[in-house]
Write an enzyme that holds these catalytic residues in place. Structure first.
Site, PDB file in Angstrom:
ATOM      1  N   ASN A   9      71.806 -41.625 -43.116  1.00  0.00           N
ATOM      2  CA  ASN A   9      72.604 -41.270 -44.288  1.00  0.00           C
ATOM      3  C   ASN A   9      71.618 -41.191 -45.440  1.00  0.00           C
ATOM      4  O   ASN A   9      71.202 -42.215 -45.978  1.00  0.00           O
ATOM      5  CB  ASN A   9      73.677 -42.343 -44.537  1.00  0.00           C
ATOM      6  CG  ASN A   9      74.474 -42.043 -45.796  1.00  0.00           C
ATOM      7  OD1 ASN A   9      74.310 -40.998 -46.411  1.00  0.00           O
ATOM      8  ND2 ASN A   9      75.334 -42.984 -46.193  1.00  0.00           N
ATOM      9  N   TRP A  10      71.242 -39.958 -45.769  1.00  0.00           N
ATOM     10  CA  TRP A  10      70.219 -39.805 -46.809  1.00  0.00           C
ATOM     11  C   TRP A  10      70.795 -40.003 -48.215  1.00  0.00           C
ATOM     12  O   TRP A  10      70.034 -40.066 -49.184  1.00  0.00           O
ATOM     13  CB  TRP A  10      69.571 -38.413 -46.713  1.00  0.00           C
ATOM     14  CG  TRP A  10      68.605 -38.282 -45.578  1.00  0.00           C
ATOM     15  CD1 TRP A  10      68.210 -39.272 -44.716  1.00  0.00           C
ATOM     16  CD2 TRP A  10      67.901 -37.094 -45.192  1.00  0.00           C
ATOM     17  NE1 TRP A  10      67.305 -38.765 -43.818  1.00  0.00           N
ATOM     18  CE2 TRP A  10      67.090 -37.438 -44.071  1.00  0.00           C
ATOM     19  CE3 TRP A  10      67.872 -35.786 -45.660  1.00  0.00           C
ATOM     20  CZ2 TRP A  10      66.270 -36.502 -43.441  1.00  0.00           C
ATOM     21  CZ3 TRP A  10      67.048 -34.862 -45.030  1.00  0.00           C
ATOM     22  CH2 TRP A  10      66.260 -35.218 -43.930  1.00  0.00           C
ATOM     23  N   LYS A  11      72.089 -40.074 -48.326  1.00  0.00           N
ATOM     24  CA  LYS A  11      72.727 -40.234 -49.651  1.00  0.00           C
ATOM     25  C   LYS A  11      72.141 -39.184 -50.609  1.00  0.00           C
ATOM     26  O   LYS A  11      71.853 -38.086 -50.194  1.00  0.00           O
ATOM     27  CB  LYS A  11      72.544 -41.665 -50.161  1.00  0.00           C
ATOM     28  CG  LYS A  11      73.011 -42.690 -49.119  1.00  0.00           C
ATOM     29  CD  LYS A  11      73.082 -44.091 -49.638  1.00  0.00           C
ATOM     30  CE  LYS A  11      73.535 -45.019 -48.509  1.00  0.00           C
ATOM     31  NZ  LYS A  11      73.703 -46.401 -48.939  1.00  0.00           N
ATOM     32  N   HIS A  95      82.783 -43.480 -46.742  1.00  0.00           N
ATOM     33  CA  HIS A  95      81.688 -44.405 -47.047  1.00  0.00           C
ATOM     34  C   HIS A  95      82.087 -45.252 -48.265  1.00  0.00           C
ATOM     35  O   HIS A  95      82.767 -44.760 -49.169  1.00  0.00           O
ATOM     36  CB  HIS A  95      80.405 -43.613 -47.331  1.00  0.00           C
ATOM     37  CG  HIS A  95      79.211 -44.501 -47.420  1.00  0.00           C
ATOM     38  ND1 HIS A  95      78.904 -45.209 -48.558  1.00  0.00           N
ATOM     39  CD2 HIS A  95      78.273 -44.834 -46.496  1.00  0.00           C
ATOM     40  CE1 HIS A  95      77.819 -45.933 -48.325  1.00  0.00           C
ATOM     41  NE2 HIS A  95      77.416 -45.722 -47.092  1.00  0.00           N
ATOM     42  N   GLU A  97      80.563 -46.047 -50.815  1.00  0.00           N
ATOM     43  CA  GLU A  97      80.198 -45.456 -52.109  1.00  0.00           C
ATOM     44  C   GLU A  97      81.211 -44.400 -52.525  1.00  0.00           C
ATOM     45  O   GLU A  97      81.517 -44.241 -53.704  1.00  0.00           O
ATOM     46  CB  GLU A  97      78.767 -44.884 -52.028  1.00  0.00           C
ATOM     47  CG  GLU A  97      77.736 -46.004 -52.023  1.00  0.00           C
ATOM     48  CD  GLU A  97      76.482 -45.728 -51.208  1.00  0.00           C
ATOM     49  OE1 GLU A  97      76.188 -44.560 -50.924  1.00  0.00           O
ATOM     50  OE2 GLU A  97      75.790 -46.709 -50.855  1.00  0.00           O
ATOM     51  N   GLU A 167      80.550 -51.348 -41.900  1.00  0.00           N
ATOM     52  CA  GLU A 167      79.510 -51.523 -42.907  1.00  0.00           C
ATOM     53  C   GLU A 167      79.958 -52.538 -43.956  1.00  0.00           C
ATOM     54  O   GLU A 167      80.635 -52.170 -44.928  1.00  0.00           O
ATOM     55  CB  GLU A 167      79.232 -50.186 -43.610  1.00  0.00           C
ATOM     56  CG  GLU A 167      78.724 -49.097 -42.697  1.00  0.00           C
ATOM     57  CD  GLU A 167      77.848 -48.110 -43.449  1.00  0.00           C
ATOM     58  OE1 GLU A 167      76.700 -47.939 -43.046  1.00  0.00           O
ATOM     59  OE2 GLU A 167      78.303 -47.548 -44.465  1.00  0.00           O
ATOM     60  N   GLY A 173      72.232 -51.440 -48.652  1.00  0.00           N
ATOM     61  CA  GLY A 173      71.206 -51.222 -49.676  1.00  0.00           C
ATOM     62  C   GLY A 173      70.637 -52.498 -50.272  1.00  0.00           C
ATOM     63  O   GLY A 173      69.920 -52.459 -51.267  1.00  0.00           O
ATOM     64  N   SER A 213      71.519 -52.179 -44.225  1.00  0.00           N
ATOM     65  CA  SER A 213      70.141 -52.697 -44.173  1.00  0.00           C
ATOM     66  C   SER A 213      69.582 -52.813 -42.763  1.00  0.00           C
ATOM     67  O   SER A 213      68.895 -53.787 -42.436  1.00  0.00           O
ATOM     68  CB  SER A 213      70.047 -54.040 -44.908  1.00  0.00           C
ATOM     69  OG  SER A 213      70.423 -53.872 -46.261  1.00  0.00           O
ATOM     70  N   GLY A 234      70.745 -46.103 -43.841  1.00  0.00           N
ATOM     71  CA  GLY A 234      70.521 -45.513 -45.162  1.00  0.00           C
ATOM     72  C   GLY A 234      69.035 -45.486 -45.484  1.00  0.00           C
ATOM     73  O   GLY A 234      68.291 -44.627 -45.006  1.00  0.00           O
TER      74      GLY A 234
END
Ligand code: PGA
Length: 257
Positions: A9-11, A95, A97, A167, A173, A213, A234
């Protein structure tokens, strides 16, 4: 046997140029992988670059988000059909976010999941509790509610083809992953709930990822848990070496009896 799946997941990272550079290095590093499914989730603007770069590799293209309507006055949105048209196979939905920053609700997430299936793609549904919810002992009820609401109306076959990523939000993160035991407990609970809410067969077939993480140093312990079938990665997926290492550890585990 469930095939493990590791997704990046490159965000909001990597320009088109950087995506190309990543691919040039990454493809070589995972050439020998045969038992682990790999998916890459770049930003919308790099989807076509990644799609072209992955041709002939077996690595799947994954989008980070989608809208549930097929067309219309929805400024800034992208439809499932548009993603499918460029070869997208998986879409990350819900997600934390998206839920927290962009106020996505379970109702919207539920619609997105159906829309993704309608276009022949598969969702990676993210669920998980906040640190406060965890401290208050609400982890299981949060997961249960998210599963019930997000998977509502899907048939058992669709549920078994959904990838559910557990998650814990406090682990995303932060560099502090959940302990392997906690990650396993969360995934086991998700599997049991799916058996209860949907069907025993769907619960046994559904693939569950842990996310939060994951790094090369903790991947082996996390990925060897019985109810964890892969990972959503991530920060460590931004670097071709560390992402390939996580994949290679997972591949190794498929070969150890
Ligand atoms: P992280 O992100 O690996 O950087 O914790 C995981 C995710 O948000 O899916």
């Amino acid at each position: 046997m469930r095939t493990p799946i590791i997704a990046s997941n490159w965000k909001l990272h990597k320009t088109r140029k950087e995506s190309r550079e990543f691919l040039n290095q990454f493809r070589e590093k995972v050439k020998y992988i045969s038992e682990t499914e790999i998916a890459l989730a770049p930003t919308y603007t790099s989807l076509d670059i990644v799609a072209n770069g992955l041709e002939g590799t077996g690595i799947k293209l994954c989008a980070q988000n989608v809208y549930f309507e097929s067309e219309g006055a929805f400024t800034g949105e992208v439809s499932p059909e548009m993603l499918a048209e460029i070869g997208t196979k998986y879409v990350i939905v819900g997600h934390s976010e998206r839920r927290q920053i962009f106020r996505e609700t379970d109702g919207m997430i539920n619609k997105k999941i159906s829309a993704v299936f309608e276009q022949g793609m598969k969702p990676i549904l993210c669920i998980g509790e906040t640190e406060d919810q965890r401290k208050q002992g609400k982890t299981e009820s949060v997961l249960q509610n998210q599963l019930r609401n997000d998977l509502r109306g899907l048939d058992p076959e669709q549920v078994s083809e959904t990838i559910v990523a557990y998650e814990p939000i406090w682990a995303i993160g932060t560099g502090e992953s959940a302990s392997p035991a906690d990650a396993q407990a969360g995934c086991k609970f998700v599997r049991e709930q799916i058996k209860k809410i949907v069907s025993k067969e769907a619960g046994e077939k559904v693939r569950l990822q842990y996310g939060g993480s994951i790094k090369p140093h903790n991947a082996r312990e996390l990925m060897s848990q019985p109810d964890i079938d892969g990972g959503l990665v991530g920060s460590a997926s931004l670097d071709p070496d560390s992402f390939a290492e996580i994949i290679s550890i997972t591949e190794d585990l498929t070969k150890t009896p």
